[in-house]
Design a protein around this motif. Structure first.
Motif, PDB file in Angstrom:
ATOM      1  N   LYS A 292       2.063 -30.612   3.250  1.00 17.16           N
ATOM      2  CA  LYS A 292       2.129 -32.052   3.505  1.00 17.16           C
ATOM      3  C   LYS A 292       0.785 -32.499   4.064  1.00 17.16           C
ATOM      4  CE  LYS A 292       4.971 -35.610   5.756  1.00 17.16           C
ATOM      5  NZ  LYS A 292       3.806 -36.422   6.193  1.00 17.16           N
ATOM      6  N   ASP A 294      -1.574 -36.069   5.207  1.00 12.80           N
ATOM      7  CA  ASP A 294      -1.718 -37.497   5.484  1.00 12.80           C
ATOM      8  C   ASP A 294      -3.208 -37.799   5.622  1.00 12.80           C
ATOM      9  OD1 ASP A 294       1.072 -37.687   5.619  1.00 12.80           O
ATOM     10  OD2 ASP A 294       1.085 -37.292   7.772  1.00 12.80           O
ATOM     11  N   ASP A 311       0.002 -40.511   1.719  1.00 12.47           N
ATOM     12  CA  ASP A 311       0.783 -39.348   2.130  1.00 12.47           C
ATOM     13  C   ASP A 311       1.125 -38.565   0.872  1.00 12.47           C
ATOM     14  OD1 ASP A 311       0.770 -40.402   4.695  1.00 12.47           O
ATOM     15  OD2 ASP A 311       2.639 -41.500   4.352  1.00 12.47           O
ATOM     16  N   ARG A 345       2.567 -38.347  -4.321  1.00  5.10           N
ATOM     17  CA  ARG A 345       1.675 -39.065  -3.405  1.00  5.10           C
ATOM     18  C   ARG A 345       2.001 -40.551  -3.412  1.00  5.10           C
ATOM     19  NH1 ARG A 345      -4.653 -39.030  -4.517  1.00  5.10           N
ATOM     20  NH2 ARG A 345      -4.065 -40.608  -6.046  1.00  5.10           N
TER      21      ARG A 345
END
Length: 648
Positions: A292, A294, A311, A345
């Motif tokens: 993951k 960001d 993200d 995304r």
């Protein structure tokens, strides 16, 4: 990790795109992981390069990317963000080089469906056992993007009863610091390791600060069920972006910035579970990984500010099996497996609100046979079938990021080798590799909402390898004929676009060698000569941009055995065309340059003190330039560092 580089920013708007263990040998041409399993010694891949943990420590490199460049001889271009994650280039793929190399960490791909470099800076260098560099097409085992080659990073495996660790501290010019603490504890059937680190630097240029904090930890279980490992790799990065310069500005002051307020950040969490077991003649293995990430960035210009964030999540699952068998004195290795992947995304930006998804599934099989006899002949063949589903929707006006497509691609390889004379091995390889366009490339195409075609490459290589006593030498001649090469074309459309090029070619010669000419002295070197040009079409015969015709890397190591060690390296990079010079009409080229780095260390018991230098002679140079005499991202000037390490 790179910002959505100038080659794409020119296409529409400025954007940010972050990419987001076996026994080490002292040889430059031994690889353990060629079949995605720990190979039988007689089936090691031919002509590959291995960087060992000992070489990494002796050279004093502080991150994996730097080790690949300075020890492995792989060419790297200055990161656009000040990050140590330089785009890596195998075999001259220019501005798309990092999309034509597959990076693997303990069997898990680090490449992502974004125009970005793998974030190798998040791997603790003290945990690396070795780095294997396999040049040339390898899509059968490693999938899309492996035309230039594969770089496999293997971390250390804690052993039963092992206990230890180290503390490392380094200070240097440009207000740089690097603090690391790592440790391992092994029990009977169970082991644990952990590493924490913090790096920061102002970098060479103004407004180019880079900061990173990271944690890496894992547990390993060993029993009748096999080996099971669980890992977590967590990193937090903050950066400021110095931007590009014109040639005149570079000559006046290469350290200046014209973007004093631009900045960005990235948070990355990666979790991995891996299992392997041996059942009779069968080796079973699988990895499940989830990442993951960001990312956010802000750019400021006279017309206002541009802000973006996204993200993204990526999940991979790769089960596989190998069968080793002996018959009539011959050894056969059969490997087959599946690769499944899903990437998603969501973007929030002034110019885009796209949500993109990519799903892939692949099946591959590869068989290698080593014949009995004095010539030690080997023959290998493999095929791969991979399916992709891509979906993207962007409700913002004037975008081209809405589409839904399915693509299918095949890869194959055939290779053989023979011991032509004592210590001398000859080999030949042929194959078909491929690369699919990333969601970023599909967002800026000549025709709105029309994704790019798959890039395919017809690969061929012949080589000779010599290993006798203290001398080792590998020589390779290669050729890649590409159709639909995916590349940013600055003269396509009104503002430039990501396109499928007319037919192109990479061909050249590579030489890798090492020689221990005295017990305490060893020299190693890498040479690459590449010709990259258009085979046909409107640019027929013209050279491709950002490809040096030759690169030479040499290192001299001194290890007398009395606690002292020294290592010095030299790299020479030839001229190359500017990034937008498709017509070969610019009246200048990116100048050639030579850089020198070195390190001296001395041990005092469990302590090691060291002095190191990068770009020792303070050469002003640059390796990234996206316009004729413009779009220049300067490389760093001289940097001196001192470090202390304590092993316990």
């Amino acid at each position: 990790m790179t910002i959505f580089s100038s080659r794409c920013a020119l296409a529409a708007a400025v954007a940010l795109c972050f990419a987001a263990p076996a026994v080490a040998q002292n040889s430059q041409t031994i690889v353990i992981s060629g079949s995605r399993f720990a190979s039988d010694p007689s089936l090691l891949p031919i002509g590959a390069t291995t960087i060992t943990a000992a070489e990494i420590r002796r050279a004093g490199v502080t991150d994996v990317n730097q080790a690949i460049r300075k020890i492995g001889g792989v060419y790297g271009r200055q990161s656009l963000t000040g990050s140590p994650d330089f785009p890596l280039d195998l075999r001259g793929f220019g501005s798309s080089s990092d999309q034509n190399v597959v990076i693997v960490l303990d069997g898990v791909r680090m490449n992502e469906n974004e125009l970005s470099s793998a974030t190798l800076s998040t791997i603790p260098i003290d945990m690396v056992e070795r780095i294997d560099i396999m040049r040339g097409g390898a899509s059968v085992l490693y999938g899309e993007g492996a035309t230039g080659g594969v770089i496999s990073i293997v971390t250390k495996r804690p052993q039963a009863g092992a206990r230890g660790g180290n503390v490392f501290a380094e200070l240097g010019q440009f207000d740089s610091s690097d603090l690391r603490l790592s440790g391992v504890q092994g029990f009977d059937g169970f082991a644990i390791d952990a590493s924490v680190g913090q790096q920061r630097t102002d970098n060479y240029r103004d407004n180019n600060e880079f900061k990173q904090k990271q944690f890496n930890g894992g547990v390993q279980f060993q029993g009748a069920f096999g080996r099971l490992s669980l890992r977590a790799d967590i990193a937090r990065q903050d950066q400021r972006f110095a931007g590009s310069l014109t040639e005149d500005l570079f000559k006046a002051n290469p350290r200046q910035t014209k973007t004093p307020n631009d900045f960005g950040k990235m948070d990355s969490d990666r979790y991995t579970a891996a299992w392997e077991n041996k059942v009779g003649a069968f080796d079973l293995a699988a990895e499940l990984a989830h990442r993951k990430k960001d990312v956010a960035a802000a750019y400021f210009a006279s017309w206002g500010a541009s802000r973006s964030s996204y993200d993204s999540e990526q999940t991979q699952f790769s089960p596989r099996v190998r069968h080793l068998a002996q018959f009539d004195g011959m050894l056969n290795e059969l490997v087959t497996g599946f690769d499944f992947g899903r990437w998603n995304r969501v973007t929030t930006a002034d110019y885009s609100a796209a949500e993109a998804t990519q799903r892939s599934k692949a099946f591959y099989v590869r068989d290698e046979l080593k014949f009995a006899g004095a010539q030690q002949a080997r023959l290998a063949a493999g095929v791969r079938r991979e399916l992709f589903e891509k979906d993207s929707f962007d409700p913002m006006p004037f975008t081209s990021a809405t589409y839904s497509i399915k693509q299918a691609q095949n890869a194959w390889e055939l290779q053989g080798s023979v011991l032509a004379a004592p210590g001398l091995t000859a080999w030949a390889k042929a194959g078909h590799s491929f690369r699919v366009a990333t969601s970023d490339e599909n967002a800026f195409t000549p025709q709105a909402n029309k994704p790019l075609e798959t890039q395919v490459s017809h690969d061929a290589e012949i080589g000779l390898g010599y290993a006798q006593g203290a001398a080792k030498l590998d020589a390779r001649i290669f050729r890649h004929n590409l159709d639909n090469e995916i590349y940013y074309n600055p003269v396509a459309g009104m503002f430039g676009a990501n396109t499928n090029l007319d037919p192109t070619q990479r061909k050249g010669f590579e030489l890798d060698g090492s020689y221990r000419f005295a017990p305490a002295w060893q020299v190693l070197g890498h040479y690459q000569r590449v010709q990259a040009k258009f085979r046909s079409g409107q640019y027929a015969g013209r050279e491709l941009a950002l490809v040096p015709s030759h690169i030479v890397t040499a290192r001299l190591a001194w290890l007398p055995g009395d606690g002292q060690s020294a290592d010095i390296g030299v790299q020479r990079v030839a001229e190359q065309r500017y990034g937008d010079d498709f017509f070969n009409s610019c009246n200048a080229r990116i100048p050639a340059y030579t850089t020198v780095d070195g390190r001296y260390a001395r041990k005092f018991g469990q302590w090691e003190l060291a002095l190191s230098a990068l770009n020792l002679f303070d050469k002003d140079h640059y390796s990234q330039a996206f316009g004729c005499r413009s779009g220049i991202y300067p490389d760093s000037g001289r940097q001196l560092k001192v470090s202390a390490r304590y092993d316990f």
